[in-house]
Design a protein around this motif. Structure first.
Motif, PDB file in Angstrom:
ATOM      1  N   VAL A 234      11.077 -20.730  68.837  1.00  0.00           N
ATOM      2  CA  VAL A 234      11.037 -20.286  67.368  1.00  0.00           C
ATOM      3  C   VAL A 234      12.521 -20.491  66.585  1.00  0.00           C
ATOM      4  CG1 VAL A 234      10.595 -18.455  65.764  1.00  0.00           C
ATOM      5  CG2 VAL A 234       9.087 -18.976  67.504  1.00  0.00           C
ATOM      6  N   ASP A 235      13.421 -20.199  67.239  1.00  0.00           N
ATOM      7  CA  ASP A 235      14.818 -20.391  66.779  1.00  0.00           C
ATOM      8  C   ASP A 235      15.339 -21.794  66.420  1.00  0.00           C
ATOM      9  OD1 ASP A 235      15.566 -17.739  66.667  1.00  0.00           O
ATOM     10  OD2 ASP A 235      16.728 -17.639  68.456  1.00  0.00           O
ATOM     11  N   PHE A 236      14.535 -22.746  67.403  1.00  0.00           N
ATOM     12  CA  PHE A 236      15.010 -24.257  67.482  1.00  0.00           C
ATOM     13  C   PHE A 236      14.070 -24.719  66.073  1.00  0.00           C
ATOM     14  CE2 PHE A 236      13.978 -28.413  68.419  1.00  0.00           C
ATOM     15  CZ  PHE A 236      15.240 -28.932  68.381  1.00  0.00           C
TER      16      PHE A 236
ATOM     17  N   ALA B  37      22.852 -17.467  63.252  1.00  0.00           N
ATOM     18  CA  ALA B  37      23.513 -16.348  63.138  1.00  0.00           C
ATOM     19  C   ALA B  37      22.525 -15.150  62.761  1.00  0.00           C
ATOM     20  CB  ALA B  37      24.614 -16.223  62.110  1.00  0.00           C
ATOM     21  N   VAL B  38      21.281 -15.543  62.110  1.00  0.00           N
ATOM     22  CA  VAL B  38      19.846 -14.825  61.802  1.00  0.00           C
ATOM     23  C   VAL B  38      18.875 -15.283  62.587  1.00  0.00           C
ATOM     24  CG1 VAL B  38      20.791 -14.277  59.463  1.00  0.00           C
ATOM     25  CG2 VAL B  38      19.655 -16.229  59.686  1.00  0.00           C
ATOM     26  N   GLY B  39      19.195 -15.908  63.689  1.00  0.00           N
ATOM     27  CA  GLY B  39      18.075 -16.250  64.823  1.00  0.00           C
ATOM     28  C   GLY B  39      17.645 -14.901  65.637  1.00  0.00           C
ATOM     29  N   LEU B  40      16.294 -15.123  66.046  1.00  0.00           N
ATOM     30  CA  LEU B  40      15.831 -14.018  66.921  1.00  0.00           C
ATOM     31  C   LEU B  40      16.744 -13.643  67.918  1.00  0.00           C
ATOM     32  CD1 LEU B  40      12.059 -14.468  66.694  1.00  0.00           C
ATOM     33  CD2 LEU B  40      13.315 -12.895  65.465  1.00  0.00           C
ATOM     34  N   ARG B  41      17.366 -14.632  68.718  1.00  0.00           N
ATOM     35  CA  ARG B  41      17.920 -14.351  69.788  1.00  0.00           C
ATOM     36  C   ARG B  41      19.233 -13.770  69.429  1.00  0.00           C
ATOM     37  NH1 ARG B  41      17.989 -15.322  75.425  1.00  0.00           N
ATOM     38  NH2 ARG B  41      16.012 -16.384  75.252  1.00  0.00           N
TER      39      ARG B  41
ATOM     40  N   ALA C 254      18.731 -11.182  54.341  1.00  0.00           N
ATOM     41  CA  ALA C 254      19.206 -12.662  54.650  1.00  0.00           C
ATOM     42  C   ALA C 254      18.364 -13.372  55.637  1.00  0.00           C
ATOM     43  CB  ALA C 254      20.643 -12.779  55.010  1.00  0.00           C
ATOM     44  N   MET C 255      17.886 -12.636  56.479  1.00  0.00           N
ATOM     45  CA  MET C 255      16.862 -13.243  57.669  1.00  0.00           C
ATOM     46  C   MET C 255      15.694 -13.820  56.804  1.00  0.00           C
ATOM     47  SD  MET C 255      17.225 -11.020  61.147  1.00  0.00           S
ATOM     48  CE  MET C 255      16.052 -11.784  61.873  1.00  0.00           C
TER      49      MET C 255
ATOM     50  N   ILE D 128       6.027 -16.553  61.951  1.00  0.00           N
ATOM     51  CA  ILE D 128       7.208 -16.666  61.071  1.00  0.00           C
ATOM     52  C   ILE D 128       6.813 -15.751  59.700  1.00  0.00           C
ATOM     53  CG2 ILE D 128       9.046 -17.834  59.680  1.00  0.00           C
ATOM     54  CD1 ILE D 128       9.303 -19.424  62.295  1.00  0.00           C
ATOM     55  N   ALA D 129       5.549 -16.304  59.034  1.00  0.00           N
ATOM     56  CA  ALA D 129       5.384 -15.680  57.900  1.00  0.00           C
ATOM     57  C   ALA D 129       4.953 -14.197  58.020  1.00  0.00           C
ATOM     58  CB  ALA D 129       3.889 -16.375  57.330  1.00  0.00           C
ATOM     59  N   GLY D 130       4.327 -13.983  58.939  1.00  0.00           N
ATOM     60  CA  GLY D 130       3.916 -12.556  59.132  1.00  0.00           C
ATOM     61  C   GLY D 130       5.346 -11.784  59.450  1.00  0.00           C
ATOM     62  N   LEU D 131       6.174 -12.254  60.038  1.00  0.00           N
ATOM     63  CA  LEU D 131       7.637 -11.491  60.030  1.00  0.00           C
ATOM     64  C   LEU D 131       8.241 -11.402  58.781  1.00  0.00           C
ATOM     65  CD1 LEU D 131       9.728 -10.391  61.835  1.00  0.00           C
ATOM     66  CD2 LEU D 131      10.681 -12.629  62.622  1.00  0.00           C
ATOM     67  N   VAL D 132       8.201 -12.481  57.925  1.00  0.00           N
ATOM     68  CA  VAL D 132       8.631 -12.635  56.592  1.00  0.00           C
ATOM     69  C   VAL D 132       8.217 -11.490  55.703  1.00  0.00           C
ATOM     70  CG1 VAL D 132       9.110 -13.720  54.420  1.00  0.00           C
ATOM     71  CG2 VAL D 132       9.558 -14.761  56.727  1.00  0.00           C
ATOM     72  N   THR D 133       6.823 -11.233  55.717  1.00  0.00           N
ATOM     73  CA  THR D 133       5.948 -10.329  55.055  1.00  0.00           C
ATOM     74  C   THR D 133       6.495  -8.854  55.487  1.00  0.00           C
ATOM     75  OG1 THR D 133       4.039 -11.663  54.741  1.00  0.00           O
ATOM     76  CG2 THR D 133       3.758  -9.543  54.507  1.00  0.00           C
ATOM     77  N   TRP D 134       6.641  -8.768  56.804  1.00  0.00           N
ATOM     78  CA  TRP D 134       6.909  -7.533  57.001  1.00  0.00           C
ATOM     79  C   TRP D 134       8.327  -7.210  56.536  1.00  0.00           C
ATOM     80  CZ3 TRP D 134      10.795  -5.804  60.736  1.00  0.00           C
ATOM     81  CH2 TRP D 134      11.131  -4.554  60.979  1.00  0.00           C
ATOM     82  N   MET D 135       9.524  -7.917  56.787  1.00  0.00           N
ATOM     83  CA  MET D 135      10.878  -8.053  56.412  1.00  0.00           C
ATOM     84  C   MET D 135      11.052  -7.752  54.711  1.00  0.00           C
ATOM     85  SD  MET D 135      13.262  -9.881  58.663  1.00  0.00           S
ATOM     86  CE  MET D 135      12.594 -11.588  58.650  1.00  0.00           C
TER      87      MET D 135
END
Length: 218
Positions: A119-121, A131-135, A164-165, A185-192
């Motif tokens: 995912v980070d890749f 700097a804002v990657g998951l790892r 920023a993430m 990633i879309a789900g993560l963005v919606t949550w953030m």
């Protein structure tokens, strides 16, 4: 299974959970009492079921998972006492249970280390900084005063970096190749995207604005 769990909560609130102050302790005890309530004992069988050899242990007593926090673990944690090495996993379970109970929001992502790297890749191909990657989330020291538990990583980003993430991930969505990664990633963005609202409510309640705190069992 590897599991990445993210919470919206101020890191200073998390740091103060171990060795709770007098105002917070009753709230914490209520959360833990609900989470770790002992199971109801099963009904004893009838007379015929009792015929047999004597047991050194009550055969009808509930079986307790040895990794579950005990009342003694809870007392030691909330009092800020030294944690015995074999009870460190239980202490971290207590902490995450309190984090979950006090967080403004949470999301759970079943992800192996390889999946996180993939995912980070994919995000990097879309222009997202490492700097804002998951790892990278787990490279920031939390300064939580507990001995690390084997197999558990804990990290955090402050509120500004969490925002920023969300913006960076949103901008990279069209560059993600696989449907599975896009949906995740879309789900993560919606949550953030909930962070600005949670920050407003936190200020109204005189609590710290939420940071991004992660627990990762890998």
């Amino acid at each position: 299974m590897a599991d990445l769990r993210l919470y919206a909560i101020g890191i200073d609130e998390v740091r103060r959970m171990y060795g709770a102050d007098d105002d917070s302790e009753p709230v914490f005890r209520d959360i833990l009492a609900t989470a770790f309530a002992p199971p109801a004992p099963p009904k004893a069988p009838g007379l015929l079921g009792k015929i047999g050899p004597l047991f050194k242990r009550d055969p009808y007593a509930p079986v307790v998972n040895p990794s579950n926090p005990t009342p003694e673990d809870v007392d030691a944690f909330l009092d800020g006492e030294s944690i015995d090495p074999d009870r460190v996993p239980a202490a971290w379970r207590i902490l995450e249970t309190l984090v979950h109970g006090r967080a403004w929001g949470s999301i759970r992502l079943p992800m192996t280390p390889q999946q996180v790297d993939d995912v980070d890749f994919a995000l990097a191909r879309g222009g997202v900084s490492a700097a804002v990657g998951l790892r990278h989330l787990f490279q920031s020291a939390t300064e939580i005063n507990l001995v690390p538990a084997q197999g558990l990583r804990v990290g955090w980003h402050d509120n500004g970096r969490a925002l920023a993430m969300a913006d960076a991930y949103r901008s990279a969505l069209t560059e993600i190749d696989t449907t599975e990664q896009q949906e995740m990633i879309a789900g993560l963005v919606t949550w953030m995207d909930g962070f600005p609202h949670w920050a407003e409510v936190a200020r109204e309640q005189h609590r710290a604005v939420p940071d991004l705190v992660g627990f990762w069992v890998s």
